[in-house]
Design a protein around this motif. Structure first.
Motif, PDB file in Angstrom:
ATOM      1  N   ALA A 107      23.743  56.224   8.325  1.00  0.00           N
ATOM      2  CA  ALA A 107      25.092  55.673   8.518  1.00  0.00           C
ATOM      3  C   ALA A 107      25.389  54.530   7.559  1.00  0.00           C
ATOM      4  CB  ALA A 107      25.251  55.197   9.959  1.00  0.00           C
ATOM      5  N   GLY A 108      24.371  54.061   6.857  1.00  0.00           N
ATOM      6  CA  GLY A 108      24.592  53.010   5.858  1.00  0.00           C
ATOM      7  C   GLY A 108      23.949  51.686   6.158  1.00  0.00           C
ATOM      8  N   ALA A 109      23.079  51.620   7.166  1.00  0.00           N
ATOM      9  CA  ALA A 109      22.413  50.356   7.479  1.00  0.00           C
ATOM     10  C   ALA A 109      21.512  49.929   6.317  1.00  0.00           C
ATOM     11  CB  ALA A 109      21.593  50.495   8.757  1.00  0.00           C
ATOM     12  N   SER A 110      21.465  48.633   6.090  1.00  0.00           N
ATOM     13  CA  SER A 110      20.583  48.088   5.055  1.00  0.00           C
ATOM     14  C   SER A 110      19.179  47.848   5.580  1.00  0.00           C
ATOM     15  CB  SER A 110      21.153  46.764   4.517  1.00  0.00           C
ATOM     16  OG  SER A 110      22.487  46.902   4.104  1.00  0.00           O
ATOM     17  N   ASP A 111      19.072  47.578   6.893  1.00  0.00           N
ATOM     18  CA  ASP A 111      17.776  47.258   7.494  1.00  0.00           C
ATOM     19  C   ASP A 111      17.853  47.541   8.991  1.00  0.00           C
ATOM     20  OD1 ASP A 111      15.157  46.440   7.672  1.00  0.00           O
ATOM     21  OD2 ASP A 111      15.499  44.504   6.680  1.00  0.00           O
ATOM     22  N   TYR A 112      16.689  47.482   9.611  1.00  0.00           N
ATOM     23  CA  TYR A 112      16.591  47.887  11.017  1.00  0.00           C
ATOM     24  C   TYR A 112      15.589  46.960  11.694  1.00  0.00           C
ATOM     25  CZ  TYR A 112      16.674  51.364  14.813  1.00  0.00           C
ATOM     26  OH  TYR A 112      16.855  52.019  16.001  1.00  0.00           O
ATOM     27  N   VAL A 113      16.017  46.268  12.758  1.00  0.00           N
ATOM     28  CA  VAL A 113      15.146  45.348  13.486  1.00  0.00           C
ATOM     29  C   VAL A 113      15.100  45.785  14.942  1.00  0.00           C
ATOM     30  CG1 VAL A 113      14.702  42.956  14.138  1.00  0.00           C
ATOM     31  CG2 VAL A 113      15.788  43.474  11.941  1.00  0.00           C
ATOM     32  N   GLY A 114      13.887  46.076  15.431  1.00  0.00           N
ATOM     33  CA  GLY A 114      13.756  46.539  16.796  1.00  0.00           C
ATOM     34  C   GLY A 114      13.666  45.395  17.797  1.00  0.00           C
ATOM     35  N   LYS A 115      14.176  45.654  19.001  1.00  0.00           N
ATOM     36  CA  LYS A 115      14.049  44.700  20.105  1.00  0.00           C
ATOM     37  C   LYS A 115      12.815  45.051  20.923  1.00  0.00           C
ATOM     38  CE  LYS A 115      19.046  43.922  20.797  1.00  0.00           C
ATOM     39  NZ  LYS A 115      20.163  44.052  21.754  1.00  0.00           N
ATOM     40  N   PRO A 116      12.073  44.082  21.451  1.00  0.00           N
ATOM     41  CA  PRO A 116      12.266  42.636  21.212  1.00  0.00           C
ATOM     42  C   PRO A 116      11.804  42.265  19.802  1.00  0.00           C
ATOM     43  CG  PRO A 116      10.307  42.983  22.501  1.00  0.00           C
ATOM     44  CD  PRO A 116      10.924  44.343  22.334  1.00  0.00           C
ATOM     45  N   PHE A 117      12.477  41.306  19.183  1.00  0.00           N
ATOM     46  CA  PHE A 117      12.152  40.889  17.820  1.00  0.00           C
ATOM     47  C   PHE A 117      11.653  39.456  17.824  1.00  0.00           C
ATOM     48  CE2 PHE A 117      16.609  40.049  18.671  1.00  0.00           C
ATOM     49  CZ  PHE A 117      16.702  38.701  18.390  1.00  0.00           C
ATOM     50  N   ARG A 118      11.041  39.073  16.753  1.00  0.00           N
ATOM     51  CA  ARG A 118      10.605  37.692  16.563  1.00  0.00           C
ATOM     52  C   ARG A 118      11.625  36.985  15.672  1.00  0.00           C
ATOM     53  NH1 ARG A 118       4.227  37.346  15.362  1.00  0.00           N
ATOM     54  NH2 ARG A 118       4.810  35.160  15.653  1.00  0.00           N
ATOM     55  N   GLY A 119      11.976  35.769  16.092  1.00  0.00           N
ATOM     56  CA  GLY A 119      12.982  35.024  15.346  1.00  0.00           C
ATOM     57  C   GLY A 119      12.631  34.846  13.892  1.00  0.00           C
ATOM     58  N   ALA A 120      11.343  34.609  13.606  1.00  0.00           N
ATOM     59  CA  ALA A 120      10.925  34.393  12.215  1.00  0.00           C
ATOM     60  C   ALA A 120      11.133  35.651  11.385  1.00  0.00           C
ATOM     61  CB  ALA A 120       9.465  33.960  12.170  1.00  0.00           C
ATOM     62  N   GLU A 121      10.851  36.806  11.992  1.00  0.00           N
ATOM     63  CA  GLU A 121      11.030  38.065  11.265  1.00  0.00           C
ATOM     64  C   GLU A 121      12.505  38.310  10.977  1.00  0.00           C
ATOM     65  OE1 GLU A 121      10.469  42.897  11.822  1.00  0.00           O
ATOM     66  OE2 GLU A 121       9.974  41.523  13.469  1.00  0.00           O
ATOM     67  N   LEU A 122      13.360  38.081  11.997  1.00  0.00           N
ATOM     68  CA  LEU A 122      14.781  38.296  11.806  1.00  0.00           C
ATOM     69  C   LEU A 122      15.336  37.384  10.726  1.00  0.00           C
ATOM     70  CD1 LEU A 122      17.374  39.700  12.754  1.00  0.00           C
ATOM     71  CD2 LEU A 122      17.686  37.838  14.411  1.00  0.00           C
ATOM     72  N   ARG A 123      14.962  36.106  10.756  1.00  0.00           N
ATOM     73  CA  ARG A 123      15.440  35.157   9.741  1.00  0.00           C
ATOM     74  C   ARG A 123      14.977  35.573   8.347  1.00  0.00           C
ATOM     75  NH1 ARG A 123      14.039  31.340  13.812  1.00  0.00           N
ATOM     76  NH2 ARG A 123      12.030  30.981  12.789  1.00  0.00           N
ATOM     77  N   ALA A 124      13.718  36.033   8.249  1.00  0.00           N
ATOM     78  CA  ALA A 124      13.186  36.445   6.953  1.00  0.00           C
ATOM     79  C   ALA A 124      13.951  37.644   6.398  1.00  0.00           C
ATOM     80  CB  ALA A 124      11.701  36.767   7.077  1.00  0.00           C
TER      81      ALA A 124
END
Length: 380
Positions: A107-124
């Motif tokens: 669909a055009g997503a640039s990236d994919y972050v699964g829940k539950p996520f870590r704040g440090a990973e999301l920020r990075a």
């Protein structure tokens, strides 16, 4: 503000589409703590409306399972309008099976972050995409700058050639018109010849502007009394202003420091801006010229000369372009579009700046020149 400046470091704008209030609150807290500006959309319809009304944010975070219009649909719609460099899209969702991941990227997503996520990973991940976007924006600006340089260089070559080619036929026209003017007895013919000579004179001024535009050489470096140059320039126009009904107000400080520069070039700058002010106010108005010294450092001062007129406001959308080559706000054939460009080039060669601001009260051109000898100007 340029795209690169807007994306530099924290402060980027993120649009978060998340229907769970608790999850949205946590995500917003994490992101704002990192310095980002966050707008929250509780559903897909709101996210699309924000995109329509405000345009693309710097990055879009989408929950898949949004009520009504899903995050996947929002992703697909947004990607049809903006590519991944202009709008990175991160899917943040508990659906981490291979089929869902494939569907998100499809669909055009640039990236994919699964829940539950870590704040440090999301920020990075967010910073990684913003960094890529920032590098792309810087490259775009560099390419635009190089294209502008090439255009100006080519225009300079053409202007110089055309100007030299025009001088000879203009001299012939002027010479014959002057001979005929001395011989003619008919008043109407004499008037026509005067109009021809006036047109030739205007063409000569245009040629001079073109030659100045094409000429690329550093200013001379000799002691210059800016007050003296300014008074000499004003003296050339005082009678014209007075007979035209323009109120000229002059306030030149007595303590202006001597600068290192080229007096003739500075006179060209002052005269050009002054004539522009005359034309702006028309047959009746006020032109105010002030000059003062302002501290630049513990040991140096700058000379600041301001030209204000109460003529019509320059439209805000045109103001950033008035120093561009061949751009003019003057009606008809009154301007060549080279005068202010040449002024800016001369002032920069003196290590200074020239700026313009305009509002309902009037328009001000500010020329600032350092009194200390400036370093050789960088070629732009």
């Amino acid at each position: 503000m340029s795209d690169a400046e807007r994306l530099a470091g924290a402060g980027a704008h993120l649009l978060l589409a998340e229907d769970d209030p608790s999850a949205a609150r946590v995500l917003r807290m994490i992101l704002e703590h990192s310095g980002y500006r966050v707008t929250v959309a509780p559903d897909g319809e709101t996210a699309l409306r924000i995109l329509d009304e405000q345009g693309p944010p710097d990055l879009l975070l989408l929950d898949w399972m949004l009520p009504g219009i899903s995050g996947l649909e929002v992703c697909h719609s947004a990607r049809q309008r903006w590519d991944a460099l202009r709008l990175p899209i991160l899917m943040v969702t508990a659906r981490t099976d291979p089929e869902s991941i494939y569907a998100a990227f499809d669909a055009g997503a640039s990236d994919y972050v699964g829940k539950p996520f870590r704040g440090a990973e999301l920020r990075a991940r967010i910073e990684s995409h913003l960094r890529t976007q920032r590098l792309w924006a810087e490259r775009q600006e560099m390419e635009e700058h190089l294209a502008e340089r090439d255009k100006i260089f080519t225009l300079g070559l053409l202007a110089g050639g055309v100007a030299h080619d025009l001088n000879n036929p203009l001299a012939v026209i002027s010479g014959h018109a002057q001979v005929l003017q001395r011989r003619v007895q008919d008043p109407q013919t004499a008037e026509h010849l005067a109009e021809i000579l006036a047109a030739v004179d205007r063409c000569a001024h245009i040629v001079a502007d073109m030659l100045n535009f094409a000429r690329r050489h550093p200013a001379e470096r000799i002691p210059v009394d800016v007050a003296q140059v300014l008074h000499a320039t004003l003296g050339m126009r005082t009678r014209k202003l007075a007979t035209g009904g323009v109120d000229l107000q002059v306030d030149v400080a007595d303590d202006l420091p001597i600068i290192s520069g080229d007096g003739h070039q500075l006179q060209q700058v002052f005269l050009n801006i002054l004539v522009n002010a005359e034309q702006a106010v028309g047959e009746r108005g006020t032109v105010r010229v002030t000059a003062r010294a302002v501290p630049a450092s513990a040991d140096d001062r700058d000379v600041v000369v301001e030209f204000w007129n109460d003529g019509p406001r320059i439209p805000p959308e045109l103001l950033p372009r008035i120093f561009d080559p061949l751009f003019t706000t003057k009606a008809g054939e009154e301007g060549t579009g080279l005068g202010l460009f040449i002024c800016r080039r001369i002032v920069r060669e003196h290590g200074g700046t020239v700026e313009a601001r305009s509002n309902a009260e009037g328009t001000t051109f500010t020329v600032c020149i350092p009194a200390h000898p400036p370093a050789p100007p960088a070629r732009s």
